[in-house]
Design an enzyme around this catalytic site. Structure first.
Site, PDB file in Angstrom:
ATOM      1  N   HIS A  57     -27.502 -10.397 -12.616  1.00  0.00           N
ATOM      2  CA  HIS A  57     -26.663 -10.038 -11.268  1.00  0.00           C
ATOM      3  C   HIS A  57     -25.519  -9.307 -11.613  1.00  0.00           C
ATOM      4  CE1 HIS A  57     -28.492 -13.166  -8.693  1.00  0.00           C
ATOM      5  NE2 HIS A  57     -29.260 -13.401  -9.940  1.00  0.00           N
ATOM      6  N   ASP A  93     -18.456  -4.099 -10.892  1.00  0.00           N
ATOM      7  CA  ASP A  93     -19.263  -5.354 -10.301  1.00  0.00           C
ATOM      8  C   ASP A  93     -20.677  -5.215  -9.996  1.00  0.00           C
ATOM      9  OD1 ASP A  93     -19.578  -7.667  -8.976  1.00  0.00           O
ATOM     10  OD2 ASP A  93     -18.066  -7.208  -7.490  1.00  0.00           O
TER      11      ASP A  93
HETATM   12  O1  F6P Z   1     -22.446 -13.257 -10.267  1.00  0.00           O
HETATM   13  C1  F6P Z   1     -22.152 -13.650 -11.652  1.00  0.00           C
HETATM   14  C2  F6P Z   1     -21.898 -15.214 -11.844  1.00  0.00           C
HETATM   15  O2  F6P Z   1     -21.395 -15.239 -13.118  1.00  0.00           O
HETATM   16  C3  F6P Z   1     -22.893 -15.906 -11.277  1.00  0.00           C
HETATM   17  O3  F6P Z   1     -24.010 -16.130 -12.167  1.00  0.00           O
HETATM   18  C4  F6P Z   1     -22.255 -17.252 -10.928  1.00  0.00           C
HETATM   19  O4  F6P Z   1     -23.121 -17.851  -9.802  1.00  0.00           O
HETATM   20  C5  F6P Z   1     -20.919 -16.475 -10.271  1.00  0.00           C
HETATM   21  O5  F6P Z   1     -20.822 -15.403 -10.877  1.00  0.00           O
HETATM   22  C6  F6P Z   1     -19.785 -17.622 -10.258  1.00  0.00           C
HETATM   23  O6  F6P Z   1     -19.378 -17.673 -11.578  1.00  0.00           O
HETATM   24  P1  F6P Z   1     -19.110 -19.253 -12.248  1.00  0.00           P
HETATM   25  O7  F6P Z   1     -20.155 -20.106 -12.056  1.00  0.00           O
HETATM   26  O8  F6P Z   1     -18.725 -18.856 -13.682  1.00  0.00           O
HETATM   27  O9  F6P Z   1     -18.049 -19.765 -11.409  1.00  0.00           O
END
Ligand code: F6P
Length: 465
Positions: free
Chosen positions: A167, A374
């Site tokens: 992602h 991003d």
């Molecule tokens: O989009 C990247 C990401 O790390 C996702 O894998 C995750 O759901 C989101 O950002 C939020 O991050 P975290 O779970 O570390 O709060």
């Protein structure tokens, strides 16, 4: 999808968002990008989602438990000990992989101990998943927390298809190669059948690293290393455009309704929606607001930025420092320009639901999506989906995946706050016909490449791989 099996999603966390059973209740919960692009698919298709339960203080059960079964969706959770959360999530995922993949090598920490924990947690996820898989299941692994999961599943004897989607951005090979584990991580990708990236640019960077670090041969969409091959492709994530349109039009009272109703007629609304992360360029955005108000005193009292900065990874020092930097800058700017009846910036350090956001998007005169880097950024697409006949303007960083398909946004370099300030001014003064023309073109892209389309295109490519 072709076979009889289920689609089995695996990500770092399981989304709490499936626990309430009504669509209304679900829309009232805050979600991040990964969940908002996968949820619509799972809601219609059913299947299983496995991940960490999000707790760091519980009993560690080696076998996951299905914690909820909601309308054909099974949620299975893995529990992690405090040490595992620290080594796997806080350090290796968020202080090594995250800064490296976003091209912030100076913020990266390198620790062999945390890499060992990362590998062992991936082994635990694999063992937990193996116990739940059925022949014919299509396994779809998500994001940087779980690069070696495919390898660990193969070691345990899983022969079915496994896909992996990243992602976040893939960095240039000279940055990727800084990591002592660069080769090992790349080699583990050959245990997948298909690797998906957000954009052709990140796909190019992955191929470069495969070539430089491993000497892999690249032939179109196939990478070959020794006797193993893997398909690679770009699959840009889309938004749940229809849901945002519906939510924006709905008159359901929300946490933001009163604020919107009371907004004076001569006030223009700017909006920023992010996790509080140094990659999101929030500090630079505030500098652009200061520049805007310095350059255009006539805007003072007539423009307000609502900046939603949902707390994220709060125990990690880089994130705590970013919050302090942001709070002190906002305090200074508000003190410099504010009046008793008006403050230029409202920062809200809490998450908001999709329903709240859709209403804010609808009313915003401009949405500032200006990350320093991003993978995609779904806020840009959700904002476009939520506009009506008098659309607002999207100010977009050229350093996010969304920029590759959203040419009709006002594109900025977020490091150049003077350029960003000029773009915001242009957005605030843009005539309606130009706003409508730009929005129509953007809406065509957003509604033609939705979250559903993304899931289906990845899964059918995985089926064929
Ligand atoms: O989009 C990247 C990401 O790390 C996702 O894998 C995750 O759901 C989101 O950002 C939020 O991050 P975290 O779970 O570390 O709060």
């Amino acid at each position: 999808m072709g076979g009889e099996g289920r689609v089995v999603l695996v990500s770092n966390r399981t989304p709490a968002v499936f626990t309430p059973s009504s669509v209304e209740e679900r829309r009232n919960l805050p979600v991040g990008g990964l969940v908002s692009c996968l949820r619509p698919f799972l809601e219609t298709q059913g299947g299983m989602w496995m991940g960490w339960d999000g707790n760091s203080d519980g009993y560690v059960d080696p076998v996951p438990t299905t914690v909820a079964d909601v309308e054909g969706i099974s949620l299975a959770s893995v529990s992690l000990s405090r040490d595992e959360v620290e080594g796997f999530y806080n350090v290796f995922a968020n202080r090594t992989l995250w800064p490296i993949f976003h091209s912030f090598p100076d913020k990266a920490t390198f620790s062999h101990d945390s890499y060992r924990v990362y590998r062992s947690v991936n082994r635990r996820y694999a063992a937990a998943l193996m116990a739940l898989l059925r022949p014919g299941d299509l396994v779809w692994v998500h994001d940087f927390h779980l690069f070696p999961l495919g390898l660990e599943l193969r070691k345990l004897g899983w022969t079915g298809k496994i896909g992996f989607f990243l992602h976040i951005p893939f960095p240039p090979s000279e940055i990727f190669g800084i990591m002592p584990w660069a080769r090992e991580l790349l080699a583990s990708l050959f245990d997948y059948d298909l690797i998906g990236l957000q954009t052709p640019k990140y796909l190019h960077e992955l191929k470069e690293s495969l070539g430089h670090e491993l000497g892999a041969e690249i032939d179109g969409d196939t990478a070959r290393h020794r006797d193993r091959t893997v398909k690679v492709g770009s699959f840009p994530v889309g938004a749940d455009a229809q849901a945002f349109q519906e939510m924006a039009l709905s008159q359901v009272p929300s946490r933001v309704s009163r604020f919107l109703e009371e907004l004076p007629n001569d006030r223009q609304l700017l909006l920023g929606v992010d996790r509080l992360d140094y990659t999101k360029g929030i500090v630079q955005r505030m500098q652009a607001i200061e520049q805007l108000l310095d350059d255009h005193p006539e805007l003072r009292g007539h423009v307000t930025l609502v900046q939603i900065s949902a707390p994220s990874r709060v125990t990690i020092p880089e994130y705590a420092r970013e919050r302090e930097r942001l709070d002190s800058l906002v305090g200074r700017i508000n003190g410099k320009f504010g009046e008793v009846h008006w403050l230029p910036i409202h920062t809200l350090h809490r998450p908001y639901s999709q329903q709240d956001l859709a209403q804010l998007y609808r009313e915003a005169d401009a949405c500032l999506v200006t990350p320093l880097r991003d993978g995609m950024n779904l806020v840009a697409k959700e904002f476009v989906a939520s506009q009506t006949s008098d659309p607002g303007v999207l100010v977009l960083s050229r350093f996010c995946g969304a920029a590759e398909s959203m040419d009709d946004a006002l594109m900025v370099n977020p490091y150049d706050f003077q350029e960003t300030a000029s773009a915001i001014y242009r957005a605030l003064t843009m005539p309606r016909p130009e706003r409508q023309r730009r929005w129509k073109a953007l809406f065509e892209d957003v509604s033609g490449h939705t979250a559903h389309d993304w899931c289906y295109s990845f899964l059918s490519a995985l089926d064929d791989a």
